[in-house]
Design a protein around this motif. Structure first.
Motif, PDB file in Angstrom:
ATOM      1  N   ARG A  78     -10.256   3.077   0.639  1.00  0.00           N
ATOM      2  CA  ARG A  78      -8.951   3.586   1.036  1.00  0.00           C
ATOM      3  C   ARG A  78      -8.979   5.115   1.075  1.00  0.00           C
ATOM      4  O   ARG A  78      -9.591   5.738   0.205  1.00  0.00           O
ATOM      5  CB  ARG A  78      -7.911   3.095   0.033  1.00  0.00           C
ATOM      6  CG  ARG A  78      -6.501   3.573   0.242  1.00  0.00           C
ATOM      7  CD  ARG A  78      -5.549   2.720  -0.535  1.00  0.00           C
ATOM      8  NE  ARG A  78      -5.527   1.380   0.035  1.00  0.00           N
ATOM      9  CZ  ARG A  78      -4.844   1.056   1.133  1.00  0.00           C
ATOM     10  NH1 ARG A  78      -4.116   1.958   1.762  1.00  0.00           N
ATOM     11  NH2 ARG A  78      -4.872  -0.162   1.598  1.00  0.00           N
ATOM     12  N   LEU A 126      -4.792  -3.999  -1.439  1.00  0.00           N
ATOM     13  CA  LEU A 126      -5.475  -2.701  -1.486  1.00  0.00           C
ATOM     14  C   LEU A 126      -6.839  -2.729  -0.803  1.00  0.00           C
ATOM     15  O   LEU A 126      -7.446  -1.689  -0.597  1.00  0.00           O
ATOM     16  CB  LEU A 126      -5.641  -2.249  -2.939  1.00  0.00           C
ATOM     17  CG  LEU A 126      -4.338  -1.895  -3.657  1.00  0.00           C
ATOM     18  CD1 LEU A 126      -4.584  -1.658  -5.129  1.00  0.00           C
ATOM     19  CD2 LEU A 126      -3.696  -0.674  -3.031  1.00  0.00           C
ATOM     20  N   THR A 130       0.836  -1.213   0.000  1.00  0.00           N
ATOM     21  CA  THR A 130       0.000   0.000   0.000  1.00  0.00           C
ATOM     22  C   THR A 130       0.867   1.258   0.000  1.00  0.00           C
ATOM     23  O   THR A 130       0.521   2.242  -0.631  1.00  0.00           O
ATOM     24  CB  THR A 130      -0.952   0.027   1.199  1.00  0.00           C
ATOM     25  OG1 THR A 130      -0.208  -0.253   2.370  1.00  0.00           O
ATOM     26  CG2 THR A 130      -2.044  -0.989   1.059  1.00  0.00           C
ATOM     27  N   ALA A 180      -0.066   3.561  -2.955  1.00  0.00           N
ATOM     28  CA  ALA A 180      -0.941   4.677  -2.560  1.00  0.00           C
ATOM     29  C   ALA A 180      -0.668   5.959  -3.354  1.00  0.00           C
ATOM     30  O   ALA A 180      -1.615   6.603  -3.814  1.00  0.00           O
ATOM     31  CB  ALA A 180      -0.823   4.937  -1.064  1.00  0.00           C
TER      32      ALA A 180
END
Lengths: 310, 169
Positions: free
Chosen positions: A137, B68, A44, A48
């Motif tokens: 997220r 994710l 991540t 990200a």
């Protein structure tokens, strides 16, 4: 016609499947920590920033497509909002009256509510996985003071969910409608347990020891007995009137927050941590009059007890 | 003869699919359901890649999607590896034109979604039940069929350019 057949196909398949199941088992047993947690964290961290850039690029396109889809609904929504505004204004008038009475009573009893500084960290929703995972997220993480367990609200102040896991610059939020943990709430002056009806987008409210029915439209807010959420955050409203059976009732609740339209959320630092205020770079600090004062509730009603399932 | 070197084209295609899935289709949904572009990319990649790279592509793409999301790491990796394997075993029948490829993609998506629901339920990772699960089980393959019809000519040209051989999509 393809002539080539690789003799390593089946052994590779078996190896990958075994690795997959091993990783899955380890991840579930480690509850997001350990080696798999590090692996997830690393991935991540790496993805990200790319995801953030991609979100910035596709957001105008998504806005346009959403706009097209929304045109048909706008008129009906406008009419609905007008009628709601009228009823909310009427409610507001009665709430003002109650607030004035409360102030008088506080003065009479020399009471002061324990006010706490709640750090609010606005964050952008930058991604979701697929149609089978309700979590999403956000682009703020531990570096911004966002930690696992922190409550998340939307821009209207409605409860969205809680932070499931956080990395340095990102976090995964699990919405209340997809969470297996129940929330301790207050509805119509009665304390109950609100759990997700998984997959439906609605929630189930269980209230015990109540002789009175729960009326449709009753607002549900987080309770002072919850240790995971600050009290007074609006969650949703009861869909239809339900009468108690044997002193207990079960009502369906429609959450206020619309997950499909979330673009910005606000992460609350809860419970308030004085050290966090000085050590992390808060983006906004607001006074929250309703906060605090529920330390003793930890032994009693816990906002994060396992839900009733779905 | 299948191209045996893992193509940069496939890596780019899968990366774009993951980014589009987690950003654009995080917001743009039809009745709450989005196409599964990652399954689509993995399935189409099997037309270009040899067996082992195809399986590894499915595994890595699934692992990235797991990382994710909030489900257990490895869930989608297992599902996409199995989907890639079924795609490898059936690709000869699909390689006859865009419509056949789209139907083939839809069928494999159905397999993938069913496996995801099954494994997700067994491992307590997917909270969908009854009608909602059925709705997504049917809608995601249909959306992937449409997506495959739209993107397969483009990906076919990309793969031809990448491998120097004709890929019938």
């Amino acid at each position: 016609m393809r002539e080539y057949r690789d003799t390593r196909t089946v052994p590779t398949l078996v190896t990958l499947i075994v690795i997959g199941f091993l990783v899955m088992t380890l991840d579930i047993r480690a509850s997001g920590g350990g080696l798999t947690g590090t692996l997830r964290d690393g991935t991540t961290r790496l993805l990200a920033p790319v995801q953030r850039v991609a979100a910035a690029i596709v957001n105008p396109l998504a806005d346009f497509m959403e706009g097209l889809a929304d045109i048909a609904d706008l008129r009906a929504e406008n009419a609905d909002l007008r009628s709601r505004l009228a009823s909310v204004q009427a409610e507001l008038a009665s709430v003002q009256d109650s607030l004035e009475r409360l102030e008088v009573l506080e003065r009479l009893n020399d009471l002061t509510l324990d006010e706490a500084d709640l750090i609010q960290t606005p964050a952008n929703v930058i991604g979701r996985t697929d149609s089978f995972d309700l979590s999403f997220r956000i682009d703020k993480g531990e570096a911004d003071g966002v930690l696992a367990g922190h409550p998340v609200i939307d821009e209207n102040g409605y409860l969205v969910g809680r932070v499931l896991s956080a990395t340095a610059h990102g976090a995964v939020v699990v919405p209340i409608v997809g969470d297996r943990e129940a929330v301790t709430v207050v509805a119509g002056g009665r304390i109950g347990s609100l759990s997700a009806i998984l997959g439906s987008g609605q929630m189930r409210l269980d209230v015990f020891d109540t002789p009175d029915p729960m009326l449709a439209g009753t607002q549900v807010v987080t309770s002072f007995q919850s240790v995971s959420f600050p009290p007074g955050i609006p969650v949703g409203e009861v869909v239809e009137t339900v009468k108690p059976v044997g002193g207990a009732l079960r009502a369906t609740v429609e959450p206020f927050s619309d997950l499909s339209r979330l673009r910005v959320v606000v992460v609350l630092t809860w419970p308030p941590d004085p050290t966090a205020v000085t050590e992390t770079p808060p983006t906004t600090v607001v006074e929250d009059g309703a906060g605090g004062g529920d330390g003793g509730a930890a032994e009693g009603g816990d906002g994060d007890h396992p839900g009733g399932g779905g | 003869m299948i191209e045996r070197r893992p193509g940069l084209t496939v890596v780019v295609m899968v990366a774009v699919a993951i980014l589009a899935q987690t950003t654009l289709f995080a917001r743009v949904r039809l009745v709450g359901v989005a196409p599964d572009l990652v399954v689509l990319a993995v399935v189409i990649a099997t037309l270009r890649l040899a067996d082992v790279p195809s399986l590894v592509t499915g595994f890595v793409a699934g692992m990235l999607m797991d990382a994710l999301g909030s489900n257990a790491l490895g869930l989608r990796a297992v599902v996409l590896t199995l989907v890639a394997y079924v795609a490898l075993r059936t690709r000869d029948r699909a390689d006859v034109g865009p419509l056949a490829v789209a139907v083939w993609v839809a069928g494999l998506t159905l397999v993938g979604v069913a496996l995801l629901l099954l494994l997700g339920t067994l491992f307590d990772q997917i909270g969908l039940t009854g009608g909602e699960a059925l709705r997504r089980l049917l809608l995601v393959p249909v959306l992937n069929l449409v997506a495959a019809l739209v993107v397969s000519p483009l990906t076919g040209r990309m793969l031809e350019a990448g491998s120097g051989r004709r890929v019938r999509l």
